[in-house]
Each structure stands twice: as C-alpha cells, then as structure tokens.
Design a protein around this motif. Structure first.
Motif, short mmCIF file in Angstrom:
data_model
loop_
_atom_site.label_atom_id
_atom_site.label_comp_id
_atom_site.label_asym_id
_atom_site.label_seq_id
_atom_site.Cartn_x
_atom_site.Cartn_y
_atom_site.Cartn_z
N PRO A 38 -50.17 38.78 -7.89
CA PRO A 38 -49.91 37.71 -8.87
C PRO A 38 -49.94 38.22 -10.30
CG PRO A 38 -51.48 36.99 -7.19
CD PRO A 38 -51.27 38.46 -6.97
N LYS A 39 -50.84 39.15 -10.59
CA LYS A 39 -50.91 39.68 -11.95
C LYS A 39 -49.66 40.48 -12.29
CE LYS A 39 -55.98 39.85 -12.27
NZ LYS A 39 -57.17 40.72 -12.41
N MET A 40 -49.16 41.26 -11.32
CA MET A 40 -47.96 42.05 -11.58
C MET A 40 -46.76 41.14 -11.83
SD MET A 40 -46.67 44.93 -12.13
CE MET A 40 -48.02 46.00 -11.63
N GLN A 41 -46.70 40.01 -11.12
CA GLN A 41 -45.63 39.04 -11.32
C GLN A 41 -45.60 38.58 -12.77
OE1 GLN A 41 -44.43 35.59 -8.48
NE2 GLN A 41 -46.00 34.74 -9.79
N VAL A 77 -37.15 28.64 -3.20
CA VAL A 77 -37.76 28.20 -1.95
C VAL A 77 -38.43 29.41 -1.32
CG1 VAL A 77 -37.35 27.23 0.34
CG2 VAL A 77 -36.07 26.36 -1.63
N TYR A 78 -39.73 29.31 -1.06
CA TYR A 78 -40.51 30.43 -0.56
C TYR A 78 -41.26 30.02 0.70
CZ TYR A 78 -39.63 32.05 -5.33
OH TYR A 78 -39.03 32.43 -6.51
N GLN A 79 -41.65 31.02 1.47
CA GLN A 79 -42.39 30.78 2.70
C GLN A 79 -43.48 31.82 2.86
OE1 GLN A 79 -39.99 29.72 6.28
NE2 GLN A 79 -38.21 30.22 5.02
N ASN A 80 -44.61 31.39 3.39
CA ASN A 80 -45.65 32.32 3.83
C ASN A 80 -46.57 31.58 4.80
OD1 ASN A 80 -47.40 30.73 2.28
ND2 ASN A 80 -47.64 32.24 0.65
N ARG A 81 -47.68 32.20 5.12
CA ARG A 81 -48.69 31.54 5.94
C ARG A 81 -49.83 31.09 5.04
NH1 ARG A 81 -49.34 33.78 12.05
NH2 ARG A 81 -47.12 33.89 12.54
N VAL A 82 -50.51 30.06 5.45
CA VAL A 82 -51.59 29.52 4.64
C VAL A 82 -52.59 30.61 4.27
CG1 VAL A 82 -53.57 27.95 4.66
CG2 VAL A 82 -51.34 27.16 5.48
N SER A 83 -52.91 31.48 5.22
CA SER A 83 -53.89 32.54 4.96
C SER A 83 -53.42 33.52 3.90
CB SER A 83 -54.22 33.29 6.25
OG SER A 83 -53.04 33.81 6.83
N ASP A 84 -52.09 33.65 3.71
CA ASP A 84 -51.57 34.57 2.70
C ASP A 84 -51.92 34.12 1.29
OD1 ASP A 84 -50.36 36.06 4.69
OD2 ASP A 84 -48.43 35.02 4.53
N ASN A 85 -52.28 32.86 1.11
CA ASN A 85 -52.56 32.33 -0.22
C ASN A 85 -53.98 32.59 -0.70
OD1 ASN A 85 -50.00 30.65 -0.97
ND2 ASN A 85 -50.39 30.20 1.17
N MET A 86 -54.80 33.20 0.16
CA MET A 86 -56.13 33.61 -0.25
C MET A 86 -56.03 34.98 -0.93
SD MET A 86 -58.62 31.51 0.17
CE MET A 86 -59.99 32.64 -0.03
N ALA A 87 -56.29 35.01 -2.23
CA ALA A 87 -56.23 36.27 -2.97
C ALA A 87 -57.33 37.22 -2.48
CB ALA A 87 -56.38 36.02 -4.47
N GLN A 97 -62.71 33.13 -4.86
CA GLN A 97 -62.69 32.20 -5.98
C GLN A 97 -61.36 31.45 -6.00
OE1 GLN A 97 -62.35 34.63 -9.85
NE2 GLN A 97 -63.10 36.14 -8.37
N GLU A 98 -61.16 30.62 -7.01
CA GLU A 98 -59.94 29.83 -7.13
C GLU A 98 -58.70 30.72 -6.99
OE1 GLU A 98 -56.85 27.33 -7.78
OE2 GLU A 98 -58.90 26.72 -7.35
N CYS A 99 -57.73 30.28 -6.18
CA CYS A 99 -56.52 31.07 -5.97
C CYS A 99 -55.49 30.21 -5.23
CB CYS A 99 -56.82 32.35 -5.15
SG CYS A 99 -57.50 32.02 -3.51
N GLY A 100 -54.28 30.74 -5.11
CA GLY A 100 -53.27 30.16 -4.23
C GLY A 100 -52.51 28.97 -4.75
#
Length: 367
Positions: free
Chosen positions: A8-11, A302-312, A318-321
């Motif tokens: 996310p930081k690189m983005q 439009v993007y796709q991933n799995r719920v678990s992918d949103n955990m930094a 901590q807060e993320c996703g």
C-alpha cells in the motif's frame, strides 16, 4: 501498478514521486513534464476508457512534451455522455526494456471520471409483510428478511434459501488502533466510542425510553428503524434504519447528532458480521491496495481478492484493508452466492476479524 506484491505504501509513493502530471478538463488533458532532461516522446502514451472495469475504448500513441514544460491537447477519443459512469485513464509506459524495469512498465498516470452512475430503479414485485409477537417478517419472490423486536435488529436475510447474515448488524464507531494512535494517546480522547461500539443497546436504561422498533409501511415495502442508546456521557442515541424494497434491496442508513462533546470519533459505520464462507471480495472503487482519506492515490477500477488478503502484514495487527470511493462491493462464496453492498463514495473494508479482535492481538499469531 496492479502487481499483487506491491505494498500500500508503494502504491502511494509511486504516485507521489511520478515526474509526469496529467489533469483533465472540458474534453482536454494537460500534461506536465517535470523531468529535467527527458522528453515524453520517449514513452508510450496509453489511453483507456472503461465502464465498471470493462474496456470500452483504448488508444496508444506518443506525445511530445519537452522537459520542464506542459502541453494541453484534446482527448483523442469520442467521450460518452452522462447515461452511465466511465473512467478515463492516461498512462505513460516504457517503450523498451531498461535495466530497472521492463517494456510496458507504467511510470505515471492520471485519471478522471466521466458521467455518473444512475441510481437503481426498484421494480415492483409481490411482497408479504407479517408482524408477530417477537419478529417482523418480510418475504418476496426469492428472499426472506427477519427483524427481531426482542434482539433489536436484522437477524436474518436469506436469498434463494441461502443465509447472508451471521450476526445482527450494529452501529460501529471504532477502528483498530494504529501505532500512531497509541503514541498520540487517541484512546484517552476517544475511549468512550469503543464502549459505544461494544455495548450499544435498544433497551431502557437510566430513564431513556426503550424503543424496540419503528415501522413505516410503504407502497412497495417497509422501513424498520431501531434506536440504540450508547453507553457514553453525555448521553447519545443513534438510529439505524432498514428500508426494504419489494425487489429485496435494503437501504441502510445510520443517523447520529453532533458528537464532539463525547470525544474524537474514530469511525462512523455499520458493522456486518457474515459467514467466513463468503471469502471472495470484488469491489468497484480505488485499488488494488488499501486506500484511506489521507492515502488514496490509486486507480478507480474493479478489483478482486480474498478477505484474508486485506489484512496488512504489520508486525502488530492494526487498522488496515480500507477501500475509498467504493461504488459497490460483493462478498461471495466459492459458488458465487453472496451479498452486494452499494453506495456513493463509500469507505468499505472486509476483514476476517472484528476491530476489537485486532485490537487485542499483539502479533498476528494471536488472531
């Protein structure tokens, strides 16, 4: 820009450091070349017009803009009207392989939104509404919804005989603390909101009237509203309403008066608990990595991933996703069954844990 391993930081950093700036206005685009020595003709310019992630038109060309100068040019494609929302992206990519990146690597981009998404039209369908001692039931052609009087909320939503709700949706005012939050003592200023998120109740307390529910019957549905008392001082109430349409769509709205006298408000949202089988996330908004109000330089798509992918993968959970400017988000199981959330400019996240579970963990192995 859409590599799965990009952080996310690189983005965010990648956008902030790009030496080309692209702005759009009235069918034209202004290209600013901030390079000291490189003419933009050394890159390939890509224009892509998309409608909800589907490419409608795409053009490739070259654009001569000398170093430290800018040029305004007409957009070289026919732009659509306002009957729907389109996203136009202009990218500059490498023409050839270099020692540091391959041909086609994006060095800069700009994006604009054309038109506006139309609000959904609700077709009228047969609907049955029944009220018992403990529940209010709403049933349509292929859905059934159950509101509880004694438990104070939406307890069931089944579509095609598949249950979509695991726990009663509740007002939420808390997000997991970041290390900066802890360092600047946010819990001292906002601690009451954690209690409000955990222990809000529709029941009578200290002279506050117990309001189980309010019902407003409509021509094509019903609106059920719950009032929750919050365990804060000074006293606050919030109202959560469910406006059910005969096609099964439910408009969810949360209302609260000004609250600065309670303390800094970390979040204002509705927390839905759904079964972990709905592990596939698809969203139309900014991405592919997480975005926030102060970190949202990302492409709309439009993007796709799995719920678990949103955990930094922080050392300390901590807060993320979060994802900003979300138009819709879908959570589905391996068979494609699931639930869709829609709205205007939503902030949306789907995580495997509640904010409080994340707060309690010092390391990811404790989750």
């Amino acid at each position: 820009g859409r590599d799965r391993d990009e952080s996310p930081k690189m983005q965010e950093v990648k956008y902030a450091y790009q030496n080309i700036r692209i702005n759009f206005s009235d069918g034209r685009m202004t290209i600013k070349n901030r390079n000291l020595f490189t003419d933009l003709s050394e890159y390939t310019c890509l224009l892509r017009l998309e409608k909800e992630g589907v490419v409608v038109d795409e053009q490739t060309g070259s654009c001569e803009v000398p170093p430290l100068s800018e040029k305004t040019v007409p957009i070289p494609m026919e732009l659509p009207g306002n009957e729907a929302e389109y996203v136009l992206t202009a990218s500059f990519v490498l023409k050839e392989d270099t020692p540091w990146a391959k041909k086609g690597h994006e060095v800069a981009y700009g994006q604009t939104v054309i038109g506006k998404r139309l609000k959904p039209r609700h077709k009228k369908h047969p609907i049955r509404i029944s009220e018992g001692w403990n529940n209010i039931g709403v049933a349509g052609d292929d859905f059934e919804i159950l509101f509880s009087k004694i438990h104070g909320g939406l307890v069931s939503y089944t579509y095609a005989n598949t249950e979509l709700i695991k726990t009663i949706p509740k007002p939420n005012f808390w997000r997991p603390l970041t290390e900066n939050d802890i360092a600047n003592l946010l819990p001292f200023r906002a601690g009451q909101w954690k209690l409000a998120s955990m222990f809000s109740s529709y029941k009578y307390e200290h002279g506050r009237k117990a309001t189980d529910y309010e019902i407003e019957r409509k021509e094509d549905g019903i609106c059920v509203t719950y009032t929750y008392h919050l365990p804060v001082k000074p006293e606050k109430d919030v109202r959560l309403s469910y406006d059910v349409h005969s096609d099964g769509t439910v408009d969810v709205q949360l209302f609260m008066d000004a609250s600065a006298d309670v303390g800094e408000l970390p979040e204002f949202s509705v927390l839905f608990g759904i079964d972990a089988d709905y592990e596939f996330l698809k969203w139309y908004g900014k991405g592919p990595r997480e975005t926030y109000a102060d970190k949202d330089h990302a492409k709309i798509g439009v993007y796709q991933n799995r719920v678990s992918d949103n955990m930094a993968k922080y050392l300390r959970p901590q807060e993320c996703g979060n994802h900003t400017e979300v138009r819709y988000a879908e959570l589905t199981d391996h068979r494609g069954r699931g639930i869709r959330f829609e709205g205007e400019n939503l902030s949306f996240s789907a995580l495997p844990y509640t904010p409080h579970e994340i707060d309690n963990a010092d390391h990811s192995t404790e989750l």
